[in-house]
Enzyme design. Structure first.
Site, PDB file in Angstrom:
ATOM      1  N   ASP A 155     -13.038  -2.339  -6.967  1.00  0.00           N
ATOM      2  CA  ASP A 155     -13.849  -2.507  -8.177  1.00  0.00           C
ATOM      3  C   ASP A 155     -14.251  -1.092  -8.539  1.00  0.00           C
ATOM      4  OD1 ASP A 155     -15.937  -2.708 -10.032  1.00  0.00           O
ATOM      5  OD2 ASP A 155     -16.353  -4.742  -9.389  1.00  0.00           O
ATOM      6  N   HIS A 156     -13.598  -0.543  -9.556  1.00  0.00           N
ATOM      7  CA  HIS A 156     -13.754   0.903  -9.749  1.00  0.00           C
ATOM      8  C   HIS A 156     -15.181   1.288 -10.130  1.00  0.00           C
ATOM      9  CE1 HIS A 156     -12.809  -0.283 -13.906  1.00  0.00           C
ATOM     10  NE2 HIS A 156     -13.510   0.765 -14.257  1.00  0.00           N
ATOM     11  N   HIS A 215     -17.767  -6.419 -12.044  1.00  0.00           N
ATOM     12  CA  HIS A 215     -18.459  -5.137 -12.210  1.00  0.00           C
ATOM     13  C   HIS A 215     -19.984  -5.287 -12.297  1.00  0.00           C
ATOM     14  CE1 HIS A 215     -14.494  -3.719 -12.761  1.00  0.00           C
ATOM     15  NE2 HIS A 215     -14.354  -4.089 -14.008  1.00  0.00           N
ATOM     16  N   ARG A 233       9.736  -1.739 -10.834  1.00  0.00           N
ATOM     17  CA  ARG A 233      11.019  -2.318 -11.241  1.00  0.00           C
ATOM     18  C   ARG A 233      11.966  -1.300 -11.858  1.00  0.00           C
ATOM     19  NH1 ARG A 233       9.856  -7.830 -14.212  1.00  0.00           N
ATOM     20  NH2 ARG A 233       8.773  -6.327 -15.472  1.00  0.00           N
ATOM     21  N   LYS A 280     -17.565  -6.270 -26.228  1.00  0.00           N
ATOM     22  CA  LYS A 280     -16.602  -5.406 -26.928  1.00  0.00           C
ATOM     23  C   LYS A 280     -17.089  -5.166 -28.353  1.00  0.00           C
ATOM     24  CE  LYS A 280     -13.352  -5.916 -23.720  1.00  0.00           C
ATOM     25  NZ  LYS A 280     -12.920  -4.789 -22.898  1.00  0.00           N
ATOM     26  N   LYS A 337     -17.963   4.997  -8.929  1.00  0.00           N
ATOM     27  CA  LYS A 337     -18.629   5.945  -9.833  1.00  0.00           C
ATOM     28  C   LYS A 337     -19.736   6.693  -9.096  1.00  0.00           C
ATOM     29  CE  LYS A 337     -17.652   3.534 -14.118  1.00  0.00           C
ATOM     30  NZ  LYS A 337     -17.015   4.576 -14.912  1.00  0.00           N
ATOM     31  N   ASP A 387     -13.996 -11.111 -16.884  1.00  0.00           N
ATOM     32  CA  ASP A 387     -13.489  -9.741 -16.929  1.00  0.00           C
ATOM     33  C   ASP A 387     -14.533  -8.719 -16.460  1.00  0.00           C
ATOM     34  OD1 ASP A 387     -11.263  -8.057 -17.654  1.00  0.00           O
ATOM     35  OD2 ASP A 387     -12.486  -7.305 -19.310  1.00  0.00           O
TER      36      ASP A 387
HETATM   37  P1  NAD Z   1       1.501  -2.575 -16.352  1.00  0.00           P
HETATM   38  O1  NAD Z   1       2.043  -3.815 -16.964  1.00  0.00           O
HETATM   39  O2  NAD Z   1       1.353  -1.362 -17.200  1.00  0.00           O
HETATM   40  O3  NAD Z   1       2.421  -2.170 -15.117  1.00  0.00           O
HETATM   41  C1  NAD Z   1       2.946  -3.121 -14.240  1.00  0.00           C
HETATM   42  C2  NAD Z   1       3.763  -2.453 -13.177  1.00  0.00           C
HETATM   43  O4  NAD Z   1       4.262  -3.473 -12.321  1.00  0.00           O
HETATM   44  C3  NAD Z   1       4.984  -1.680 -13.689  1.00  0.00           C
HETATM   45  O5  NAD Z   1       5.123  -0.518 -12.919  1.00  0.00           O
HETATM   46  C4  NAD Z   1       6.127  -2.644 -13.401  1.00  0.00           C
HETATM   47  O6  NAD Z   1       7.375  -1.996 -13.167  1.00  0.00           O
HETATM   48  C5  NAD Z   1       5.653  -3.279 -12.133  1.00  0.00           C
HETATM   49  N1  NAD Z   1       6.299  -4.581 -11.892  1.00  0.00           N
HETATM   50  C6  NAD Z   1       6.330  -5.650 -12.717  1.00  0.00           C
HETATM   51  N2  NAD Z   1       7.041  -6.645 -12.141  1.00  0.00           N
HETATM   52  C7  NAD Z   1       7.453  -6.178 -10.945  1.00  0.00           C
HETATM   53  C8  NAD Z   1       8.226  -6.727  -9.890  1.00  0.00           C
HETATM   54  N3  NAD Z   1       8.732  -7.968  -9.934  1.00  0.00           N
HETATM   55  N4  NAD Z   1       8.436  -5.974  -8.798  1.00  0.00           N
HETATM   56  C9  NAD Z   1       7.936  -4.718  -8.725  1.00  0.00           C
HETATM   57  N5  NAD Z   1       7.202  -4.152  -9.678  1.00  0.00           N
HETATM   58  C10 NAD Z   1       6.969  -4.872 -10.779  1.00  0.00           C
HETATM   59  O7  NAD Z   1       0.111  -2.996 -15.666  1.00  0.00           O
HETATM   60  P2  NAD Z   1      -1.182  -2.073 -15.431  1.00  0.00           P
HETATM   61  O8  NAD Z   1      -1.977  -2.039 -16.679  1.00  0.00           O
HETATM   62  O9  NAD Z   1      -0.794  -0.785 -14.806  1.00  0.00           O
HETATM   63  O10 NAD Z   1      -2.028  -2.952 -14.403  1.00  0.00           O
HETATM   64  C11 NAD Z   1      -1.689  -3.041 -13.039  1.00  0.00           C
HETATM   65  C12 NAD Z   1      -2.809  -3.773 -12.292  1.00  0.00           C
HETATM   66  O11 NAD Z   1      -4.014  -3.040 -12.427  1.00  0.00           O
HETATM   67  C13 NAD Z   1      -3.116  -5.172 -12.838  1.00  0.00           C
HETATM   68  O12 NAD Z   1      -3.518  -6.002 -11.776  1.00  0.00           O
HETATM   69  C14 NAD Z   1      -4.289  -4.933 -13.765  1.00  0.00           C
HETATM   70  O13 NAD Z   1      -5.087  -6.104 -13.921  1.00  0.00           O
HETATM   71  C15 NAD Z   1      -5.029  -3.859 -12.987  1.00  0.00           C
HETATM   72  N6  NAD Z   1      -5.897  -3.021 -13.827  1.00  0.00           N
HETATM   73  C16 NAD Z   1      -5.367  -2.255 -14.824  1.00  0.00           C
HETATM   74  C17 NAD Z   1      -6.201  -1.462 -15.589  1.00  0.00           C
HETATM   75  C18 NAD Z   1      -5.658  -0.582 -16.679  1.00  0.00           C
HETATM   76  O14 NAD Z   1      -6.463   0.149 -17.263  1.00  0.00           O
HETATM   77  N7  NAD Z   1      -4.368  -0.600 -16.973  1.00  0.00           N
HETATM   78  C19 NAD Z   1      -7.578  -1.449 -15.341  1.00  0.00           C
HETATM   79  C20 NAD Z   1      -8.079  -2.234 -14.313  1.00  0.00           C
HETATM   80  C21 NAD Z   1      -7.234  -3.012 -13.553  1.00  0.00           C
END
Ligand code: NAD
Length: 483
Positions: A177-178, A240, A51, A331, A182, A235
């Site tokens: 599924d990261h 996992h 965005r 946790k 590993k 979660d």
């Molecule tokens: P975040 O909230 O940090 O980032 C969200 C991203 O989505 C941003 O770049 C934002 O600009 C974009 N976005 C939001 N609305 C939008 C729209 N309408 N159009 C286009 N882009 C849009 O989220 P995150 O932590 O990076 O997580 C992203 C995904 O990864 C999620 O599904 C989360 O469950 C998964 N995930 C994250 C982690 C982590 O460590 N952060 C770990 C495992 C899984």
């Protein structure tokens, strides 16, 4: 040592959510490390799409900062970073609207692999797939990478599978599924199926029980309100821990091919018994001296969500009937550590007589920290004075074993490159995810029906006492949680 790295064809990788936390911490630094390893082919491009209103230069700065923060400093060579950044582009795109899609369509090149990483909130997975399809941006060879969580129950997972299936074929969908990326997890398959040593013993006749522990020392902190809607079972267990369990318990696939491996994993999930509620312990951490309680972190005084779960499971098939599998994850435990321990039975008869405190063979597969394996064997204590037995570890740390002392690639790096190679082995198939939810749903339903509350536990320990009892009543003990 001959390198068996499989080359990757030229690609355009679009990261939806390219400005998010996951992209910043894992995806972009991982791609840079693969670039340093010479694995990004000439001409491969990475396109951030989110965005935020960046231009290419602004996003390159963002990527530069991510590299400086999350890649170790000995790798911050400016010439390399600049060359990597020259492959980066950015486009503002709205997953829920029309903005940016025409631009993205015209940016894509013909005759290169197109991959789209959905690193955005799950409610955007469906809209992204639809728009990629409707704007003709995805072709028959394009791939989508879908982050977790994949649904929150069977119904929502089925609905998501159905939406994705309208625009993409199963062979194009990479559910990540990261844990499967590993090094140790893949080594588990190598150890099991590449040696004659373990497989004959890998069954209920010789294995007393299996423990899988994924412990975290942090609380739910900043993501408390999100976590409160899922809890440890959604979660961690449904995805996992379930995946780890599958790899430990599955039959040897006929070949190391995606569907052959995933067929065997699916059979394990389907053979899992529905656990008795008596065999499940749910916990919530209390406040500590200087740490808030779970309820404070979740900003929900009434929360009955579990931040810890331990369960005893059975698998009803010829190989495993009678060998319990104990899972626990939580946790605010003592250390951040993940391991699988395969605990073998004692020899049927001790020719050395009873010896105090003797323990049997254990194969420990460590996922973090210090990925590696360790086999505990019994030997004679050196020196004169009779036959005293002691246990010593045969230890293999992957970091030490790597010839060039290089870092072990991060799970995300490996998985992203597998997407580019079109290899789905380490990704979950739609039916696997649905089967895992089909097993999980009734467990959650049962404790919701019973209005069962989690028990409290102290931070910095090994979870609720009830979890210790879960094994104690079977005459067993959890391994200590230590890094
Ligand atoms: P975040 O909230 O940090 O980032 C969200 C991203 O989505 C941003 O770049 C934002 O600009 C974009 N976005 C939001 N609305 C939008 C729209 N309408 N159009 C286009 N882009 C849009 O989220 P995150 O932590 O990076 O997580 C992203 C995904 O990864 C999620 O599904 C989360 O469950 C998964 N995930 C994250 C982690 C982590 O460590 N952060 C770990 C495992 C899984």
């Amino acid at each position: 040592m001959v390198s068996r790295v499989i080359p990757v064809e030229v690609f355009d990788l679009v990261i939806f959510g390219g400005t998010g936390d996951l992209a910043r911490r894992k995806i972009l630094p991982g791609l840079y490390r693969r670039f340093l390893a010479g694995q990004l082919p000439e001409g491969a491009r990475i396109i951030g799409a989110a965005r935020a209103d960046f231009d290419d230069a602004g996003y390159r700065q963002f990527v530069n900062d991510a590299i400086c923060e999350f890649v170790k400093s000995s790798r911050h060579d400016k010439a390399h970073i600049d060359e990597f950044l020259s492959r980066i582009k950015y486009l503002p795109v709205d997953a829920l609207g029309d903005a940016g899609w025409q631009g993205l369509a015209s940016l894509m090149r013909p005759n290169v692999i197109r991959a789209f990483y959905f690193s955005v909130a799950p409610r955007l997975f469906g809209p992204l797939a639809e728009r990629l399809h409707d704007h003709g941006i995805a072709d028959a060879e394009s791939r989508i990478v879908v982050e977790k969580p994949f649904g929150r129950d069977l119904k929502s997972a089925k609905a998501l599978n159905a939406v994705l299936a309208e625009s993409f074929d199963e062979h194009q969908i990479y559910r990540i599924d990261h844990y499967l990326g590993k090094e140790t997890v893949q080594n588990l398959m190598a150890v099991r199926f590449g040696n004659m040593l373990f497989e004959p013993l890998w069954n209920s006749q010789y294995v007393d029980h299996i423990q899988i522990t994924v412990a975290e020392s942090v609380g739910v902190g900043g993501r408390g309100s999100y976590y409160d809607k899922s809890g440890a079972i959604r979660d961690m267990v449904q995805n996992h821990l379930m995946q780890l369990l599958c790899l430990i318990a599955m039959e040897p696939p006929s070949e190391f091919e995606p569907d052959a491996v995933r067929d065997e994993k699916l059979k394990v999930i389907r053979a899992l018994d529905a656990p008795d509620q008596q065999d499940i312990v749910r916990g919530q951490y209390r406040s500590g001296e200087d740490t808030p309680s779970y309820r404070d972190d979740a900003e929900n005084d009434e929360s009955t969500t579990e931040s810890f779960i331990a369960m005893k499971l059975g698998i009803s098939n010829w190989r495993w009937k009678g060998t319990p599998i104990y899972l626990r994850t939580g946790k605010r435990l003592r250390e951040r550590t993940s391991e699988i321990a395969v605990v073998f039975k004692d020899p049927p008869h001790s020719i050395f007589g009873e010896q105090e405190g003797r323990r049997g063979n254990v194969l420990v597969i460590r996922l973090q920290p210090n990925e590696g394996m360790n086999l505990r064997v019994t030997i004679k204590e050196p020196g004169p004075g009779g036959m005293r037995l002691i246990e010593v570890p045969l230890d293999m740390s992957f970091a030490e074993a790597l010839a060039d002392g290089d870092d072990i690639p991060d799970a995300y790096e490996r998985l992203i490159m597998d997407v580019m190679r079109g290899n789905q082995t380490l990704f979950m198939r739609g039916d696997e995810v649905e089967a895992a939810w089909a097993w999980t749903d009734p467990i959650i339903q049962a404790w919701e029906d019973a209005r069962k509350k989690p028990v409290e536990y102290d931070p910095g320990g090994s979870g609720p006492d009830d979890s210790l009892m879960l094994l104690h009543r079977d005459g067993r003990r959890w391994r200590e949680i230590k890094a």
